[in-house]
Write a protein that holds these residues in place. Structure first.
Motif, PDB file in Angstrom:
ATOM      1  N   UNK A   1       1.142  -1.570   0.268  1.00  0.00           N
ATOM      2  CA  UNK A   1       0.233   0.459  -0.037  1.00  0.00           C
ATOM      3  C   UNK A   1       0.506   1.389   0.123  1.00  0.00           C
ATOM      4  N   UNK A   2       1.484   0.928   1.203  1.00  0.00           N
ATOM      5  CA  UNK A   2       2.655   2.480   1.177  1.00  0.00           C
ATOM      6  C   UNK A   2       3.736   2.401  -0.466  1.00  0.00           C
ATOM      7  N   UNK A   3       4.235   1.366  -0.878  1.00  0.00           N
ATOM      8  CA  UNK A   3       5.271   1.666  -2.824  1.00  0.00           C
ATOM      9  C   UNK A   3       4.563   1.544  -3.468  1.00  0.00           C
ATOM     10  N   UNK A   4       3.786  -0.014  -3.390  1.00  0.00           N
ATOM     11  CA  UNK A   4       3.104  -0.230  -5.019  1.00  0.00           C
ATOM     12  C   UNK A   4       2.116  -0.625  -5.247  1.00  0.00           C
ATOM     13  N   UNK A   5       1.117   0.616  -4.522  1.00  0.00           N
ATOM     14  CA  UNK A   5      -0.033   0.619  -4.660  1.00  0.00           C
ATOM     15  C   UNK A   5      -0.965  -0.305  -5.957  1.00  0.00           C
ATOM     16  N   UNK A   6      -0.404  -0.711  -7.079  1.00  0.00           N
ATOM     17  CA  UNK A   6      -0.975  -1.265  -8.122  1.00  0.00           C
ATOM     18  C   UNK A   6      -0.523  -3.033  -7.830  1.00  0.00           C
ATOM     19  N   UNK A   7       0.434  -2.989  -6.548  1.00  0.00           N
ATOM     20  CA  UNK A   7       0.472  -4.568  -6.327  1.00  0.00           C
ATOM     21  C   UNK A   7      -0.422  -5.927  -5.263  1.00  0.00           C
ATOM     22  N   UNK A   8      -1.626  -6.374  -5.818  1.00  0.00           N
ATOM     23  CA  UNK A   8      -2.579  -6.649  -5.213  1.00  0.00           C
ATOM     24  C   UNK A   8      -1.889  -7.775  -3.620  1.00  0.00           C
ATOM     25  N   UNK A   9      -2.284  -8.318  -2.786  1.00  0.00           N
ATOM     26  CA  UNK A   9      -1.554  -9.276  -2.310  1.00  0.00           C
ATOM     27  C   UNK A   9      -2.774  -9.809  -1.917  1.00  0.00           C
ATOM     28  N   UNK A  10      -2.404 -11.700  -1.598  1.00  0.00           N
ATOM     29  CA  UNK A  10      -3.391 -12.737  -1.534  1.00  0.00           C
ATOM     30  C   UNK A  10      -2.703 -13.300  -0.852  1.00  0.00           C
ATOM     31  N   UNK A  11      -3.164 -13.712   0.822  1.00  0.00           N
ATOM     32  CA  UNK A  11      -3.130 -14.140   2.024  1.00  0.00           C
ATOM     33  C   UNK A  11      -3.114 -15.907   1.539  1.00  0.00           C
ATOM     34  N   UNK A  12      -2.852 -16.846   0.516  1.00  0.00           N
ATOM     35  CA  UNK A  12      -3.860 -18.039   0.344  1.00  0.00           C
ATOM     36  C   UNK A  12      -3.884 -18.941   1.522  1.00  0.00           C
ATOM     37  N   UNK A  13      -3.197 -18.700   2.405  1.00  0.00           N
ATOM     38  CA  UNK A  13      -3.958 -19.375   3.709  1.00  0.00           C
ATOM     39  C   UNK A  13      -3.513 -21.078   3.162  1.00  0.00           C
ATOM     40  N   UNK A  14      -2.451 -20.592   2.963  1.00  0.00           N
ATOM     41  CA  UNK A  14      -1.792 -22.598   2.405  1.00  0.00           C
ATOM     42  C   UNK A  14      -1.383 -23.347   3.584  1.00  0.00           C
ATOM     43  N   UNK A  15      -1.752 -23.174   4.894  1.00  0.00           N
ATOM     44  CA  UNK A  15      -1.516 -24.062   5.797  1.00  0.00           C
ATOM     45  C   UNK A  15      -3.196 -24.256   6.612  1.00  0.00           C
ATOM     46  N   UNK A  16      -4.065 -24.110   6.148  1.00  0.00           N
ATOM     47  CA  UNK A  16      -5.079 -23.726   6.245  1.00  0.00           C
ATOM     48  C   UNK A  16      -6.133 -24.212   5.684  1.00  0.00           C
ATOM     49  N   UNK A  17      -5.952 -23.966   4.046  1.00  0.00           N
ATOM     50  CA  UNK A  17      -7.251 -24.642   3.603  1.00  0.00           C
ATOM     51  C   UNK A  17      -7.036 -25.015   2.601  1.00  0.00           C
ATOM     52  N   UNK A  18      -8.020 -26.358   1.464  1.00  0.00           N
ATOM     53  CA  UNK A  18      -7.153 -26.908   0.394  1.00  0.00           C
ATOM     54  C   UNK A  18      -7.155 -26.157  -0.779  1.00  0.00           C
ATOM     55  N   UNK A  19      -7.123 -26.981  -1.700  1.00  0.00           N
ATOM     56  CA  UNK A  19      -7.219 -26.629  -3.202  1.00  0.00           C
ATOM     57  C   UNK A  19      -9.115 -26.156  -3.539  1.00  0.00           C
ATOM     58  N   UNK A  20      -9.786 -26.480  -3.293  1.00  0.00           N
ATOM     59  CA  UNK A  20     -11.135 -26.453  -3.617  1.00  0.00           C
ATOM     60  C   UNK A  20     -11.588 -24.878  -2.519  1.00  0.00           C
ATOM     61  N   UNK A  21     -11.136 -24.850  -1.552  1.00  0.00           N
ATOM     62  CA  UNK A  21     -11.663 -23.643  -0.412  1.00  0.00           C
ATOM     63  C   UNK A  21     -10.857 -22.208  -0.723  1.00  0.00           C
ATOM     64  N   UNK A  22      -9.634 -22.544  -1.663  1.00  0.00           N
ATOM     65  CA  UNK A  22      -8.556 -21.592  -2.381  1.00  0.00           C
ATOM     66  C   UNK A  22      -9.164 -21.182  -3.260  1.00  0.00           C
ATOM     67  N   UNK A  23      -9.918 -22.534  -4.080  1.00  0.00           N
ATOM     68  CA  UNK A  23     -10.316 -21.677  -5.515  1.00  0.00           C
ATOM     69  C   UNK A  23     -11.585 -20.171  -5.347  1.00  0.00           C
TER      70      UNK A  23
END
Length: 468
Positions: A111-133
């Motif tokens: 938000x401070x340096x690259x406002x055009x870049x989005x961040x997606x926290x995948x929660x890789x340790x908590x969700x499987x691929x169907x929940x993630x999609x």
């Protein structure tokens, strides 16, 4: 106590995010992931298949021990962003299990340096691929929606769901598009397979939304606020799907004509096979399914509910305990098993004679051609065709072929004890119905040859047990 998982059935939400975002033509994904981790999706090792192309729009930060153990990944993320800023594509940064374990959250920095870049926290340790999609698809709409009221385009249909790493997507997508067009609709968007991030906001303008899979896509469909249909399996469900598309798109007469034409053309092989002699086998067929929910429920509906075959089990691979699956396969040994590579391994362990048909990942199976649908009317034809072909192949395997090395038959008839006959009958009853006679004859011949080779004049239970 930690739970031990046998043969993990699904990938993580990290891979779900990669497979979803990379399908968009104007997106470049930065994976905040260790050295080499990105190669799995890039060369499709994840699902042991080439269903995923090489992902040219995926760049890793290539975390090393230094970032993971001490400095964190902020600096290397910034360096990677700087290299890609001139690509002309929308940049999305995705966390991985490793970056999540060290607490990397780049939302404030971006938000401070690259406002055009989005961040997606995948929660890789908590969700499987169907929940993630499911979450990734809805998140994209939240990020790129223009906030304007919807302006419905009459007759348009958008399809949600096809992403990289989904079993049989090309063929089933082609069938769904064929059904929509035949009913009078116009496919406006296929999201994300044939879309761009800049087009996501237009989804809300569709007259109707088709969600391809029961496993994911519903969260986004709810946000869009449009009438929702699910991709159909079987004849009756597909007829209803065509009719509803026609009503939503204002083309009910065309939809009715299309259904009638389907019965004369696309579905004609089903009638031919149903009226033929092989249809007498259908009620005797025992099958099982272990696949993602859409295919587990769909195959059960087509083969069991519509064709009258015996469904021994139909299991959602994302929910089941694979130890229980293994036991069920060993105990029931269906004539046909629709499943994944773990299920094929379980069959091999049990030396089962079941015919294995791929129906899900993980598995070394290529499904890039458009002629192998499970969904829609064409899916019914393909499923029935493969069943009948396999039945004839089973018959071939039990032809009374005289092999060159075949042992000579005993010179005189041998006696059978009642106990041995009972065991033989029990074994034969477990064989596919259409081959029981030839199977029993072959097993009887082997038992008598073994008894004769030992100088016995009677076949006893121990002889049959030694045949395995």
């Amino acid at each position: 106590m930690a739970k031990t998982i046998r043969d993990e059935s699904t990938a993580s939400a990290y891979w779900a995010a990669v497979n979803t975002f990379c399908a968009l033509k104007d997106v470049h994904v930065i994976a905040d992931a260790p050295v080499g981790c990105y190669n799995l999706a890039g060369v499709a090792v994840m699902d042991y298949t080439d269903a995923i192309p090489y992902l040219e729009n995926l760049t890793p930060t290539s975390l090393t021990e230094r970032e993971i153990s001490s400095s964190g990944s902020s600096q290397i993320v910034q360096e990677t962003i700087e290299k890609l800023m001139g690509s002309g594509k929308q940049l999305i940064l995705v966390s991985s299990a490793e970056s999540e374990m060290i607490g990397s959250d780049h939302q404030h920095m971006l938000a401070m340096k690259y406002p055009s870049v989005r961040f997606f926290a995948s929660d890789s340790l908590g969700e499987n691929e169907w929940q993630g999609r499911d979450r990734a698809l809805a998140w994209l709409f939240d990020q790129f929606d223009d906030g304007q009221p919807s302006q419905i385009e009459p007759g348009t249909v958008s399809i949600i769901g096809p992403t990289y790493g989904c079993f049989n997507s090309p063929a089933d997508l082609a069938e769904v598009k064929r059904l929509v067009t035949g009913a009078g609709g116009r496919v406006a968007h296929v999201y994300p397979f044939e879309s761009k991030a800049a087009e996501i906001t237009k989804l809300k303008n569709s007259a109707a939304i088709v969600v391809m899979y029961r496993e994911f896509g519903a969260a986004l469909a709810e946000k869009l606020g449009r009438p929702v249909l699910y991709a159909p399996f079987g004849i009756e469900e597909t007829d209803r799907f065509i009719g509803k598309i026609g009503r939503l798109c204002g083309t009910p007469e065309q939809a009715t004509r299309f259904i009638a034409e389907e019965k004369r053309t696309t579905l004609s092989p089903v009638w031919d096979l149903w009226r033929g002699p092989q249809s007498e086998w259908f009620p005797t067929i025992r099958f099982g399914v272990v696949a993602s929910k859409s295919y587990a429920d769909g195959i059960k509906h087509v083969l069991g509910d519509e064709l009258g075959m015996q469904c021994l089990f139909s299991l959602d691979s994302a929910e089941v305990d694979n130890n229980a699956v293994r036991k069920e396969i060993v105990q029931k040994q269906p004539q046909f098993l629709y499943g994944r590579m773990p299920d094929k391994i379980y069959l091999a362990e049990a030396d089962a004679k079941s015919r294995f048909i791929p129906a899900g990942f993980p598995g070394p199976i290529v499904r890039r051609a458009l002629g192998t649908p499970f969904m829609g009317h064409s899916g019914v034809v393909w499923l029935v065709q493969e069943i009948v072909n396999a039945l004839y192949d089973t018959l071939f395997n039990f032809l009374p072929i005289t092999r060159r090395q075949q042992a000579a038959a005993p010179t005189k008839p041998l006696k059978w004890t009642p106990e041995a006959n009972a065991i033989l009958d029990g074994i034969v009853r477990k064989a596919p119905f259409i081959s029981q006679i030839s199977f029993g004859r072959e097993l009887k011949r082997k038992a008598e040859n073994l008894a004769a080779s030992r100088g016995a004049d009677t076949v006893t239970p121990d002889i049959l047990q030694q045949l395995g």
